[in-house]
Motif scaffolding. Structure first.
Motif, PDB file in Angstrom:
ATOM      1  N   GLN A  54     -10.079  -9.003   2.731  1.00  0.00           N
ATOM      2  CA  GLN A  54      -9.045  -8.043   2.311  1.00  0.00           C
ATOM      3  C   GLN A  54      -8.058  -8.575   1.274  1.00  0.00           C
ATOM      4  N   ARG A  55      -7.665  -9.832   1.377  1.00  0.00           N
ATOM      5  CA  ARG A  55      -6.646 -10.364   0.462  1.00  0.00           C
ATOM      6  C   ARG A  55      -7.250 -11.033  -0.781  1.00  0.00           C
ATOM      7  N   TYR A  56      -8.546 -11.247  -0.785  1.00  0.00           N
ATOM      8  CA  TYR A  56      -9.157 -12.117  -1.792  1.00  0.00           C
ATOM      9  C   TYR A  56      -8.883 -11.648  -3.223  1.00  0.00           C
ATOM     10  N   LYS A  64       0.184   6.142   3.839  1.00  0.00           N
ATOM     11  CA  LYS A  64       1.632   6.164   3.624  1.00  0.00           C
ATOM     12  C   LYS A  64       2.338   4.976   4.258  1.00  0.00           C
ATOM     13  N   SER A  65       1.652   4.253   5.132  1.00  0.00           N
ATOM     14  CA  SER A  65       2.342   3.264   5.958  1.00  0.00           C
ATOM     15  C   SER A  65       3.017   2.160   5.141  1.00  0.00           C
ATOM     16  N   TYR A  66       2.397   1.765   4.054  1.00  0.00           N
ATOM     17  CA  TYR A  66       2.944   0.656   3.271  1.00  0.00           C
ATOM     18  C   TYR A  66       4.281   1.046   2.647  1.00  0.00           C
ATOM     19  N   GLU A  67       4.308   2.235   2.121  1.00  0.00           N
ATOM     20  CA  GLU A  67       5.535   2.776   1.506  1.00  0.00           C
ATOM     21  C   GLU A  67       6.625   2.960   2.580  1.00  0.00           C
ATOM     22  N   TRP A  68       6.218   3.479   3.739  1.00  0.00           N
ATOM     23  CA  TRP A  68       7.175   3.626   4.849  1.00  0.00           C
ATOM     24  C   TRP A  68       7.734   2.267   5.263  1.00  0.00           C
ATOM     25  N   LEU A  69       6.832   1.293   5.374  1.00  0.00           N
ATOM     26  CA  LEU A  69       7.259  -0.040   5.810  1.00  0.00           C
ATOM     27  C   LEU A  69       8.247  -0.646   4.820  1.00  0.00           C
ATOM     28  N   LYS A  70       7.994  -0.392   3.555  1.00  0.00           N
ATOM     29  CA  LYS A  70       8.910  -0.898   2.530  1.00  0.00           C
ATOM     30  C   LYS A  70      10.314  -0.351   2.755  1.00  0.00           C
ATOM     31  N   GLY A  71      10.389   0.929   3.045  1.00  0.00           N
ATOM     32  CA  GLY A  71      11.684   1.551   3.301  1.00  0.00           C
ATOM     33  C   GLY A  71      12.380   0.946   4.513  1.00  0.00           C
ATOM     34  N   ASP A  99       1.730  -4.056  18.539  1.00  0.00           N
ATOM     35  CA  ASP A  99       2.846  -5.008  18.485  1.00  0.00           C
ATOM     36  C   ASP A  99       2.311  -6.442  18.422  1.00  0.00           C
ATOM     37  N   ALA A 100       1.319  -6.629  17.557  1.00  0.00           N
ATOM     38  CA  ALA A 100       0.786  -7.988  17.397  1.00  0.00           C
ATOM     39  C   ALA A 100       0.644  -8.319  15.915  1.00  0.00           C
ATOM     40  N   GLY A 101       1.418  -7.614  15.079  1.00  0.00           N
ATOM     41  CA  GLY A 101       1.402  -7.885  13.651  1.00  0.00           C
ATOM     42  C   GLY A 101       0.516  -6.939  12.875  1.00  0.00           C
ATOM     43  N   GLY A 102       0.639  -7.018  11.563  1.00  0.00           N
ATOM     44  CA  GLY A 102      -0.076  -6.087  10.689  1.00  0.00           C
ATOM     45  C   GLY A 102      -1.230  -6.729   9.932  1.00  0.00           C
ATOM     46  N   HIS A 103      -1.830  -7.749  10.517  1.00  0.00           N
ATOM     47  CA  HIS A 103      -2.929  -8.442   9.825  1.00  0.00           C
ATOM     48  C   HIS A 103      -4.263  -7.719   9.994  1.00  0.00           C
ATOM     49  N   THR A 104      -5.299  -8.299   9.450  1.00  0.00           N
ATOM     50  CA  THR A 104      -6.605  -7.629   9.383  1.00  0.00           C
ATOM     51  C   THR A 104      -7.144  -7.323  10.785  1.00  0.00           C
ATOM     52  N   LYS A 149       5.040 -10.290   3.274  1.00  0.00           N
ATOM     53  CA  LYS A 149       4.004 -10.962   4.053  1.00  0.00           C
ATOM     54  C   LYS A 149       2.930  -9.981   4.548  1.00  0.00           C
ATOM     55  N   VAL A 150       3.140  -8.693   4.299  1.00  0.00           N
ATOM     56  CA  VAL A 150       2.202  -7.680   4.786  1.00  0.00           C
ATOM     57  C   VAL A 150       1.295  -7.254   3.633  1.00  0.00           C
ATOM     58  N   ASN A 151      -0.002  -7.249   3.896  1.00  0.00           N
ATOM     59  CA  ASN A 151      -0.979  -6.811   2.911  1.00  0.00           C
ATOM     60  C   ASN A 151      -1.270  -5.326   3.127  1.00  0.00           C
ATOM     61  N   LYS A 152      -1.216  -4.569   2.041  1.00  0.00           N
ATOM     62  CA  LYS A 152      -1.354  -3.112   2.134  1.00  0.00           C
ATOM     63  C   LYS A 152      -2.662  -2.687   2.818  1.00  0.00           C
ATOM     64  N   ARG A 153      -3.761  -3.257   2.388  1.00  0.00           N
ATOM     65  CA  ARG A 153      -5.045  -2.852   2.968  1.00  0.00           C
ATOM     66  C   ARG A 153      -5.147  -3.248   4.442  1.00  0.00           C
ATOM     67  N   GLU A 154      -4.688  -4.427   4.783  1.00  0.00           N
ATOM     68  CA  GLU A 154      -4.758  -4.861   6.183  1.00  0.00           C
ATOM     69  C   GLU A 154      -3.937  -3.927   7.071  1.00  0.00           C
ATOM     70  N   LEU A 155      -2.765  -3.550   6.576  1.00  0.00           N
ATOM     71  CA  LEU A 155      -1.914  -2.611   7.304  1.00  0.00           C
ATOM     72  C   LEU A 155      -2.628  -1.275   7.506  1.00  0.00           C
TER      73      LEU A 155
END
Lengths: 478, 478
Positions: free
Chosen positions: A431-433, B53-60, B368-373, B446-452
């Protein structure tokens, strides 16, 4: 203690709710031999996570040497670094394989700009590898946007005197980002060649990424042997965000003139080396298993994920074998290939010498898909060996290695391909590559220590299994 | 074209070697109903990856509001943000659930220092949540290092007048970093309480992380209801790197005196809210399925991975349902829980009201374990429903969702637990999580858009399946 219920509640929250249990194999499901393998694999993972070296090595390669394009002084430093390190790890023998490599240089920082509606916009671009320079005064021309090589070809003479702008984006719906890359990269590789034929003045190509940002992604392009040099036109990558803006501006102002200037050039081929080291096999040393990544990188960043991580992980496989006193039956050869990025001359030289020296390669493993968290391996082998590798799923799954599908291995070991040669590509999460690939952002700080190390141990585990189980049956010995 | 062989070679390198094939399900292996589900899941993933939309929401949430500890003005802004956003997404109804929450404030930036061998060292520390302040002049005392609560208890009166330094590190060999966290966090939660009993002057606790760096990790601690307030001693976290250095220095100079100062305090409970919104079920609206994350966060960073990502992913589940015209049979309720970090008062209030209002909760999903892949889900359900969820593996595996093991769900939905309630925790990759958790580094970048987004679609997919298939059998209706 009187406040036990509260403590119990707290521990409950932390230990029972948030925590995911560590995955363990039910050893009742394993044969005695599989129990041995399972224990050995756990040892490899424990070892890398407590005494791994790859992160420290990667820091040296990326931060002390940095970007190391074939033919550059940095590439030569990387060769010396690699040779020294292989010796430090204590491989049985270490040597250099001379190979002539292309020598392209970027020259001065590229410039691009255009004015629309009275506003001047500076555009992040970078020259593509092997591109010629623009004239010293740059190129100024109207722009035609296309989405494919076919669309460009269909323009024919209409592109004469124009800049062709290839703007087909990644297909974001593809889960594996390498698939999206595969679906777009022809624009970068062949765009300039196609448009050279019709007298375009240059091409600019949307960067190869899912991300919308300001970083142009370089990468190789090819004019083709049959195109006369006088027809060559310059090619550059434009950042994804700038590509979107330019596309919008072209809709409003189709006649805007785009300017870019670059001073790159291709020098005569330069001498370089593959760096090779091996642990001699204890039973059948004439059988060779290759583990490698590529030592060269693009010049814009530090060559961290592409492919510093693959290089240090490959050496860490040998380090982990030695550290844990694993003596492979077959010879395990670590190769730092030169010139994967623009020519794969190191790969070709390695295969050529293997053939010349009648070496018996039983297989290979390549790490060239970044240093992110492990997902599995891609298998390029005959059906029997593919099934054998896939039968190890239960041993590998506790480490997040679920993907064991048929597919390509890697550009550097691919020339070793043969009916009974088992080639494997390490496949971390993708995903990040392409956030970093071929850009100034491909730097050490983007690599996570544990993810890198888990990759090393994943690779060591499959090499351990392949060394033990491949070609036990004499009838399929390669 | 004359240069076809070269082009063929180039395309071969890019398309065949580097590329991992996109994983697809062989539809021959699916029943007609599974084919429908497979198509629907693909639609959810396509949708999030192209119009998420989540990435934009998270930014806010992270960049406009930032850290939002319970009781803070930022937490109130987050409540308003959440309510507004749920209405914008067009949920059928949106409301606030009042709840009184703890109100702890950090006060001035903490200070810590010691001198050894004539060198003064400044130490990165931060107060632990619910800790009391030090006296205004700080605490200065000798240090005793221990590795566990039991070791501390065994010291007994020897710790009188000293600072106790809890320094048991994460077990790096555990593949899942939450397991390592679970194995250490008792030091942070109970260290001060244990040492209060024996008259220590304070405790400092090694930060909860695999990483060796300069960032102290805050988090909750508890004195316990039965400890008299006059016995309370202050507790702080010390960065992992500083913990290693201090430990070394103590070996050379056991009598060094450590100084720290913090001015945190616990104010009276403050009014706050859970934010709740729902899509009414089309067939059995009385059955409720909860999807949620927690809106509060620690104050040091922006609360991105903990748990801004879970909040925006939970709402994106509802957004994806609406966008793709999926009408759930049961009511899907999105909950932004307040005060997970230090009290779980929102979770308790939600469960209390559910019971009071005789609501019929059939299940829940927490992120509630993070927004990773994405890696999978942890299942807390009866055996029949666990098996049902695990039977969806082939539908989920193409998206990297292989982990479908029994385990805890999450602290906020856990109070809804019951024999026929199916609780699920979303489980992304854990390797990077404790690099950021409860520190100043837990920020949007630290959050990747696609992973989120892949997480949102993973969650939407399992909610879709659970809504469709759970409790079809009347006999197990909760």
């Amino acid at each position: 203690m009187k406040n036990l219920p509260l403590i119990a509640f707290v521990l409950f929250v932390f230990f029972s709710c948030q925590q995911k249990q560590e995955k363990v194999i039910n050893s009742n499901q394993l044969s005695p031999e599989e129990k041995i393998d399972s224990t050995k694999i756990k040892t490899l993972f424990n070892s890398v996570l407590t005494e791994g070296k790859s992160y420290e090595w990667l820091k040296g390669l990326t931060q002390n040497i940095g970007g190391r394009l074939s033919g550059s002084p940095e590439a030569q430093l990387a060769v010396e670094w690699g040779e020294k390190l292989m010796k430090e790890v204590g491989l049985d023998s270490v040597w250099l394989q001379p190979v002539m490599v292309p020598h392209w240089v970027r020259g001065e920082k590229e410039i691009a700009t255009y004015t629309t509606n009275g506003v001047q916009k500076n555009v992040p671009i970078c020259a593509l590898g092997f591109s010629i320079a623009t004239p010293k005064t740059g190129v100024l021309a109207e722009v035609i946007e296309v989405k494919s090589l076919d669309e460009a070809k269909a323009l024919g003479d209409k592109m004469k005197g124009k800049i062709v702008f290839f703007n087909r984006p990644f297909d974001d719906t593809l889960i594996n980002t390498f698939s999206a890359y595969g679906g777009c990269v022809d624009q970068r590789v062949r765009g300039a060649a196609v448009c050279s034929e019709f007298g375009a003045k240059g091409v600019i190509v949307r960067s190869m990424t899912n991300s919308i940002d300001d970083y142009p992604h370089t990468g190789t392009m090819i004019y083709g042997e049959d195109l006369p040099k006088e027809k060559y036109i310059p090619g550059a990558a434009i950042s994804s965000k700038a590509a979107n803006i330019l596309s919008d501006d072209l809709k409003k102002n189709p006649n805007l003139k785009f300017y870019f200037k670059q001073s790159c050039k291709t020098l005569p081929d330069a001498p370089s080396f593959n760096v090779v080291g091996e642990i001699k096999g204890s039973e059948t040393p004439e059988n060779i298993f290759v583990v490698g990544g590529h030592l060269d990188s693009w010049d814009l960043g530090e060559g961290a994920h592409d492919d510093g991580t693959g290089v240090v992980q490959s050496l860490e496989v040998a380090y982990l074998f030695k550290k844990n006193n694993i003596k492979p039956k077959n010879t395990i050869r670590v190769v730092f290939f030169m010139n994967e990025e623009n020519g794969t001359r190191g790969a070709k030289k390695y295969a050529e010498l293997a053939k010349l020296n009648k070496e018996n390669h039983i297989g290979g493993l390549e790490s060239d898909a970044g240093g992110h968290t492990p997902r599995g391996f891609s298998i390029d082998a005959n059906d029997m060996n593919t099934a054998l590798l896939q039968s190890w799923k239960k041993l590998l799954a506790p480490y997040g290695l679920h993907d064991l599908d048929k597919g390509g291995s890697g550009a550097d070991i691919n020339p070793l391909k043969g009916e009974n040669v088992t080639l494997v590509g390490y496949r971390p999460d993708s995903q990040r590559y392409f956030d970093y690939h071929h850009t100034s952002r491909d730097t050490f700080d983007k690599v996570n220590k544990r993810e890198l190390e888990l990759g090393s141990a994943s690779m060591a585990s499959i090499v351990y299994l392949m060394d033990k189980y491949l070609y036990q049956n004499e009838t399929v010995k390669p």
